[in-house]
Design a protein around this motif. Sequence first.
Motif, mmCIF file in Angstrom:
data_model
loop_
_atom_site.group_PDB
_atom_site.id
_atom_site.type_symbol
_atom_site.label_atom_id
_atom_site.label_comp_id
_atom_site.label_asym_id
_atom_site.label_seq_id
_atom_site.Cartn_x
_atom_site.Cartn_y
_atom_site.Cartn_z
ATOM 1 N N VAL A 76 0.815 -1.221 0.000
ATOM 2 C CA VAL A 76 0.000 0.000 0.000
ATOM 3 C C VAL A 76 0.847 1.269 0.000
ATOM 4 N N LYS A 77 2.156 1.125 0.195
ATOM 5 C CA LYS A 77 3.057 2.272 0.142
ATOM 6 C C LYS A 77 3.863 2.292 -1.161
ATOM 7 N N LEU A 78 3.598 1.326 -2.009
ATOM 8 C CA LEU A 78 4.352 1.196 -3.250
ATOM 9 C C LEU A 78 3.896 2.220 -4.285
ATOM 10 N N GLN A 79 4.847 2.813 -4.983
ATOM 11 C CA GLN A 79 4.542 3.748 -6.067
ATOM 12 C C GLN A 79 4.234 2.933 -7.313
ATOM 13 N N LEU A 80 3.028 3.038 -7.821
ATOM 14 C CA LEU A 80 2.637 2.256 -8.991
ATOM 15 C C LEU A 80 3.328 2.792 -10.246
ATOM 16 N N PRO A 81 3.568 1.913 -11.225
ATOM 17 C CA PRO A 81 4.228 2.353 -12.464
ATOM 18 C C PRO A 81 3.401 3.407 -13.198
ATOM 19 N N LYS A 82 4.073 4.325 -13.866
ATOM 20 C CA LYS A 82 3.377 5.338 -14.658
ATOM 21 C C LYS A 82 2.958 4.764 -16.011
ATOM 22 N N GLU A 83 3.721 3.796 -16.513
ATOM 23 C CA GLU A 83 3.363 3.182 -17.773
ATOM 24 C C GLU A 83 2.287 2.116 -17.534
ATOM 25 N N ASN A 84 1.711 1.589 -18.614
ATOM 26 C CA ASN A 84 0.681 0.563 -18.504
ATOM 27 C C ASN A 84 1.239 -0.678 -17.806
ATOM 28 N N PHE A 85 0.423 -1.287 -16.948
ATOM 29 C CA PHE A 85 0.870 -2.481 -16.231
ATOM 30 C C PHE A 85 -0.306 -3.388 -15.915
ATOM 31 N N VAL A 86 0.005 -4.650 -15.613
ATOM 32 C CA VAL A 86 -0.994 -5.633 -15.200
ATOM 33 C C VAL A 86 -0.588 -6.188 -13.838
ATOM 34 N N VAL A 87 -1.528 -6.781 -13.143
ATOM 35 C CA VAL A 87 -1.267 -7.332 -11.819
ATOM 36 C C VAL A 87 -1.774 -8.763 -11.755
ATOM 37 N N VAL A 88 -0.911 -9.672 -11.306
ATOM 38 C CA VAL A 88 -1.284 -11.062 -11.021
ATOM 39 C C VAL A 88 -0.810 -11.338 -9.610
ATOM 40 N N SER A 89 -1.748 -11.598 -8.696
ATOM 41 C CA SER A 89 -1.332 -11.663 -7.303
ATOM 42 C C SER A 89 -2.315 -12.440 -6.432
ATOM 43 N N ASN A 90 -1.767 -13.062 -5.401
ATOM 44 C CA ASN A 90 -2.563 -13.589 -4.293
ATOM 45 C C ASN A 90 -2.405 -12.558 -3.186
#
Length: 204
Positions: free
Chosen positions: A22-36
């Motif tokens: 929750v403190k992570l800076q998300l990428p500015k470019e397009n991205f996808v997320v795969v996560s548990n």
Amino acid sequence: METLKLKTSHNGNVTIIQQDIVKLQLPKENFVVVSNIPYSITTPIMKMLLNHPASGFQRGVLVMEKGAAKRFTAKAVKDAYVAAWRMWFDICYVKTVPRECFAPPPKVDSAILSITRKAKPLVPLKHHVLFHRLAEHILKAPKAAIDDAVRGIFTPPQITHLKRNLKGTADLRVESLSEEQWGVMFETMVKYVPPFRWPKGRKK
């Protein structure tokens, strides 16, 4: 962490970040997320990904607690942020993952949720804050009739026009609004209601 680094050491395109998500800076470019994702902070993570639709987040496949997945995909919407997410993203319940599939097993069943950015948003990205304000105002009483929920924003003649645009039943309730009807409501407000009557944000 060391084991993960060892396993991915031969992949030059893999970066391991050890940090509070929750403190992570998300990428500015397009991205996808795969996560548990961690079940205790499911909603904060979803808000981080979906509350700012102009971000680079495109799609995701997430394993989460089954109850949360059901709430995010339920036909009846009771949370303003969930209504807002659906204006820009398709959120689908893929399948249940029984607790026995994990070792050690958690106390609850899990589910796989897929998220895909809509090719054609139901509300323009520039209006995401205004839409959220509308959703918060309308969802103060999810079981209320539309006539009562929008009073104070729409005038009586505008309410009649709105209900005609929504093409719902005479006793249409807030919680039964479809994604498309939410979009129509917002479009009707912007087009016919003067800005001074638009819902304001909550006072801090």
